[in-house]
Design a protein around this motif. Sequence first.
Motif, PDB file in Angstrom:
ATOM      1  N   VAL A  71      41.912  -3.722  54.848  1.00  0.00           N
ATOM      2  CA  VAL A  71      41.583  -4.051  53.454  1.00  0.00           C
ATOM      3  C   VAL A  71      40.385  -3.247  52.975  1.00  0.00           C
ATOM      4  O   VAL A  71      40.371  -2.733  51.849  1.00  0.00           O
ATOM      5  N   LEU A  72      39.370  -3.119  53.809  1.00  0.00           N
ATOM      6  CA  LEU A  72      38.181  -2.344  53.436  1.00  0.00           C
ATOM      7  C   LEU A  72      38.520  -0.882  53.199  1.00  0.00           C
ATOM      8  O   LEU A  72      37.999  -0.256  52.262  1.00  0.00           O
ATOM      9  N   TYR A  73      39.387  -0.319  54.039  1.00  0.00           N
ATOM     10  CA  TYR A  73      39.817   1.071  53.850  1.00  0.00           C
ATOM     11  C   TYR A  73      40.569   1.217  52.522  1.00  0.00           C
ATOM     12  O   TYR A  73      40.366   2.193  51.784  1.00  0.00           O
ATOM     13  N   ALA A  74      41.444   0.253  52.228  1.00  0.00           N
ATOM     14  CA  ALA A  74      42.209   0.314  50.981  1.00  0.00           C
ATOM     15  C   ALA A  74      41.294   0.192  49.776  1.00  0.00           C
ATOM     16  O   ALA A  74      41.443   0.928  48.790  1.00  0.00           O
ATOM     17  N   MET A  75      40.338  -0.737  49.815  1.00  0.00           N
ATOM     18  CA  MET A  75      39.416  -0.922  48.693  1.00  0.00           C
ATOM     19  C   MET A  75      38.560   0.318  48.476  1.00  0.00           C
ATOM     20  O   MET A  75      38.324   0.727  47.335  1.00  0.00           O
ATOM     21  N   THR A  76      38.077   0.911  49.565  1.00  0.00           N
ATOM     22  CA  THR A  76      37.254   2.116  49.437  1.00  0.00           C
ATOM     23  C   THR A  76      38.043   3.256  48.817  1.00  0.00           C
ATOM     24  O   THR A  76      37.561   3.942  47.903  1.00  0.00           O
ATOM     25  N   SER A  77      39.260   3.464  49.305  1.00  0.00           N
ATOM     26  CA  SER A  77      40.106   4.523  48.750  1.00  0.00           C
ATOM     27  C   SER A  77      40.428   4.255  47.288  1.00  0.00           C
ATOM     28  O   SER A  77      40.390   5.168  46.448  1.00  0.00           O
ATOM     29  N   PHE A  78      40.729   3.013  46.971  1.00  0.00           N
ATOM     30  CA  PHE A  78      41.047   2.650  45.586  1.00  0.00           C
ATOM     31  C   PHE A  78      39.869   2.907  44.658  1.00  0.00           C
ATOM     32  O   PHE A  78      40.036   3.460  43.565  1.00  0.00           O
ATOM     33  N   ILE A  79      38.679   2.510  45.080  1.00  0.00           N
ATOM     34  CA  ILE A  79      37.489   2.684  44.245  1.00  0.00           C
ATOM     35  C   ILE A  79      37.211   4.169  44.009  1.00  0.00           C
ATOM     36  O   ILE A  79      36.882   4.587  42.888  1.00  0.00           O
ATOM     37  N   ILE A  80      37.348   4.986  45.050  1.00  0.00           N
ATOM     38  CA  ILE A  80      37.097   6.424  44.902  1.00  0.00           C
ATOM     39  C   ILE A  80      38.078   7.057  43.911  1.00  0.00           C
ATOM     40  O   ILE A  80      37.672   7.767  42.986  1.00  0.00           O
ATOM     41  N   ILE A  81      39.372   6.808  44.116  1.00  0.00           N
ATOM     42  CA  ILE A  81      40.385   7.396  43.239  1.00  0.00           C
ATOM     43  C   ILE A  81      40.276   6.820  41.837  1.00  0.00           C
ATOM     44  O   ILE A  81      40.405   7.536  40.830  1.00  0.00           O
ATOM     45  N   ASN A  82      40.016   5.538  41.735  1.00  0.00           N
ATOM     46  CA  ASN A  82      39.903   4.890  40.434  1.00  0.00           C
ATOM     47  C   ASN A  82      38.722   5.427  39.630  1.00  0.00           C
ATOM     48  O   ASN A  82      38.841   5.706  38.439  1.00  0.00           O
ATOM     49  N   TRP A  83      37.580   5.594  40.301  1.00  0.00           N
ATOM     50  CA  TRP A  83      36.353   6.004  39.604  1.00  0.00           C
ATOM     51  C   TRP A  83      36.370   7.481  39.212  1.00  0.00           C
ATOM     52  O   TRP A  83      35.927   7.846  38.125  1.00  0.00           O
ATOM     53  N   PHE A  84      36.894   8.321  40.087  1.00  0.00           N
ATOM     54  CA  PHE A  84      36.802   9.765  39.854  1.00  0.00           C
ATOM     55  C   PHE A  84      38.061  10.373  39.237  1.00  0.00           C
ATOM     56  O   PHE A  84      38.000  11.480  38.701  1.00  0.00           O
ATOM     57  N   VAL A  85      39.193   9.670  39.297  1.00  0.00           N
ATOM     58  CA  VAL A  85      40.427  10.260  38.781  1.00  0.00           C
ATOM     59  C   VAL A  85      41.125   9.348  37.774  1.00  0.00           C
ATOM     60  O   VAL A  85      41.341   9.737  36.617  1.00  0.00           O
ATOM     61  N   LEU A  86      41.487   8.148  38.183  1.00  0.00           N
ATOM     62  CA  LEU A  86      42.329   7.297  37.342  1.00  0.00           C
ATOM     63  C   LEU A  86      41.684   6.957  36.014  1.00  0.00           C
ATOM     64  O   LEU A  86      42.286   7.157  34.950  1.00  0.00           O
ATOM     65  N   GLN A  87      40.461   6.440  36.037  1.00  0.00           N
ATOM     66  CA  GLN A  87      39.814   6.021  34.796  1.00  0.00           C
ATOM     67  C   GLN A  87      39.414   7.201  33.911  1.00  0.00           C
ATOM     68  O   GLN A  87      39.789   7.255  32.737  1.00  0.00           O
ATOM     69  N   PRO A  88      38.632   8.192  34.432  1.00  0.00           N
ATOM     70  CA  PRO A  88      38.152   9.262  33.548  1.00  0.00           C
ATOM     71  C   PRO A  88      39.175  10.348  33.240  1.00  0.00           C
ATOM     72  O   PRO A  88      39.078  10.994  32.201  1.00  0.00           O
ATOM     73  N   LYS A  89      40.139  10.582  34.134  1.00  0.00           N
ATOM     74  CA  LYS A  89      41.076  11.681  33.937  1.00  0.00           C
ATOM     75  C   LYS A  89      42.411  11.226  33.359  1.00  0.00           C
ATOM     76  O   LYS A  89      42.948  11.869  32.453  1.00  0.00           O
ATOM     77  N   VAL A  90      42.942  10.134  33.875  1.00  0.00           N
ATOM     78  CA  VAL A  90      44.287   9.707  33.489  1.00  0.00           C
ATOM     79  C   VAL A  90      44.253   8.770  32.289  1.00  0.00           C
ATOM     80  O   VAL A  90      44.809   9.059  31.222  1.00  0.00           O
ATOM     81  N   LEU A  91      43.586   7.629  32.443  1.00  0.00           N
ATOM     82  CA  LEU A  91      43.629   6.603  31.398  1.00  0.00           C
ATOM     83  C   LEU A  91      42.868   7.029  30.143  1.00  0.00           C
ATOM     84  O   LEU A  91      43.326   6.782  29.021  1.00  0.00           O
ATOM     85  N   LYS A  92      41.724   7.659  30.332  1.00  0.00           N
ATOM     86  CA  LYS A  92      40.950   8.090  29.165  1.00  0.00           C
ATOM     87  C   LYS A  92      41.724   9.112  28.331  1.00  0.00           C
ATOM     88  O   LYS A  92      41.779   9.016  27.100  1.00  0.00           O
ATOM     89  N   THR A  93      42.335  10.082  29.001  1.00  0.00           N
ATOM     90  CA  THR A  93      43.130  11.085  28.291  1.00  0.00           C
ATOM     91  C   THR A  93      44.306  10.445  27.577  1.00  0.00           C
ATOM     92  O   THR A  93      44.619  10.778  26.423  1.00  0.00           O
ATOM     93  N   TRP A  94      44.977   9.519  28.254  1.00  0.00           N
ATOM     94  CA  TRP A  94      46.141   8.865  27.656  1.00  0.00           C
ATOM     95  C   TRP A  94      45.756   8.048  26.425  1.00  0.00           C
ATOM     96  O   TRP A  94      46.476   8.047  25.418  1.00  0.00           O
ATOM     97  N   ILE A  95      44.627   7.364  26.487  1.00  0.00           N
ATOM     98  CA  ILE A  95      44.173   6.579  25.329  1.00  0.00           C
ATOM     99  C   ILE A  95      43.818   7.502  24.175  1.00  0.00           C
ATOM    100  O   ILE A  95      44.090   7.199  23.008  1.00  0.00           O
ATOM    101  N   HIS A  96      43.200   8.649  24.476  1.00  0.00           N
ATOM    102  CA  HIS A  96      42.933   9.643  23.428  1.00  0.00           C
ATOM    103  C   HIS A  96      44.232  10.023  22.713  1.00  0.00           C
ATOM    104  O   HIS A  96      44.275  10.123  21.483  1.00  0.00           O
ATOM    105  N   ILE A  97      45.282  10.253  23.494  1.00  0.00           N
ATOM    106  CA  ILE A  97      46.570  10.639  22.910  1.00  0.00           C
ATOM    107  C   ILE A  97      47.132   9.506  22.070  1.00  0.00           C
ATOM    108  O   ILE A  97      47.614   9.730  20.946  1.00  0.00           O
ATOM    109  N   ARG A  98      47.065   8.286  22.564  1.00  0.00           N
ATOM    110  CA  ARG A  98      47.618   7.152  21.831  1.00  0.00           C
ATOM    111  C   ARG A  98      46.811   6.819  20.584  1.00  0.00           C
ATOM    112  O   ARG A  98      47.319   6.210  19.648  1.00  0.00           O
TER     113      ARG A  98
END
Length: 528
Positions: free
Chosen positions: A469-496
Amino acid sequence: MNVVFSFARFAKNMYNAGLNQRNPITLPFNFLLNFSPVFIWLSIFKHAGLIPTGIRPNIHSKFAFFADQFLFGDYWHELAVQFPNNTSKLFFWSFVSSTAFLLAFLVCLPLAIWYYIYYVKHVNYNPLEWFANIFHYPRSHKQRPIHKRLRTIFIPFALPVFTFVMLNIDHFFAYQSDANFTKTKDLLAWFSYVILHLTAPILTAVYLYVFQPPGTLKCFGFALGLQNIAGVFTHLLIPMASPWFTHLYGINDTEHVNYTQEGFAAGLIRVDSHLGTHLNTKGFHMSPIVFGAVPSLHSAIAFQCFLFLISRSTSLKHRFSNVGNLSLNNNDSSTFKLNEEDSEDDADNNNTVSMVGPNDLEMEPLSAIVSADALDERSPSPSSSLTVSSNERNTSNDGSSVINHNANKKPLQFVHLYHEDTQFTNKWIFKVINEGLVPKFWAVFYITLQWWATMYLDHHYRFDLFVGVLYAMTSFIIINWFVLQPKVLKTWIHIRLGDQVDTRNEARTFGMRVFCGSKMEWFFDPLA
């Protein structure tokens, strides 16, 4: 004939939506790139047996056993079996240490971090869900402060104690006794441990691809790959024994603690006898990493699926229904921008009309704000993505304030891609899943079942599962903070929002592209 025509049209829509301006040649390469970390992990695992035993580290056959007993409690009285001369003393100290571990590290530490973030640093957004107000609408009309919402508290602050409690509940029902073993339980555990372990990540990936913004699936693949690569390197560098090894040979065994030891299917042997096969027995005998107990990748993979299903499943709010006839132009003075720098894109979207409801998305009121440009220069903070400068908040074209002193807030206006038929969308079948509870329910059910099955089959300790669980949470936080939120979701909301031109047809999810123009398009929209 109509049925054949409808099916052919649906198949064509699926094909075109899947390609989405790509070609059949580059699409497989795109898939391989997105899941390349997973393939790297599988390759490392498969070829681990080629590593010479002379350079491998020592095997820690006792560590996971003691960590499990003293961090989670000796509910099965295993210390009495392994150390009959010190039964009462070890049993007492196992519960003292497990209680201290629970209170100090799983309750007090997350609580202190939560208090520091929201009461000392006065952060007014969800650190893991930068766009919580957009994707997760409050069930009641009264919006609670961000730090008191269940989503903010549960992920990640309450997850450790949730994991501890659920692991011990599963542990109670997974007791290693002939009286507890039944054919039904054996087959259920096998189905979860083997079948769901292989199919659940695929089903989660399909859900993310169909219902979530483009790029979310890539983040899921990278999160899985990152945690599994870290996990398999941990198996190779710090090898530890599984519970079946201790139950089979005893805690003090040294004869079988070596790299020539074959794997053991443990509880899955009972499944082979039920099914009349030897697949599980032979498969585990050929395992390239026998002492790869910590972390449990079964737990890590299941928990990664859990995290993405819990965090990304949104509530269907009928945001684009035309009830109330509230239609505002996208370039209206009350429209908020994600960033000041994107105002130059307005000229391309002046004719876009957005339908909003009376309780549509509202901006999070922040007490102290600097300009959005300054925030963008400092960090990819969500406050730079969701706030505007104080000047923008206090002025508008008609001289009235966008947010007045009574904190009345105006909604963001998204590009209206379709018309929602409220007579259709208000049917009872849609109300059942209107809060996005179905993926959340299956996420909790799956992780609970997988933990139980793993312990019931005697393949992992609670400690192994918790570290996974700790490994999964760490990986999730890293990908979420550096890729998912600023790169994927932010760009998509700009488009919408119409702030960026949708040159790659990414305003719609895969499901929206398949059902484009139909009554079902709204169902696949994360903003619906």
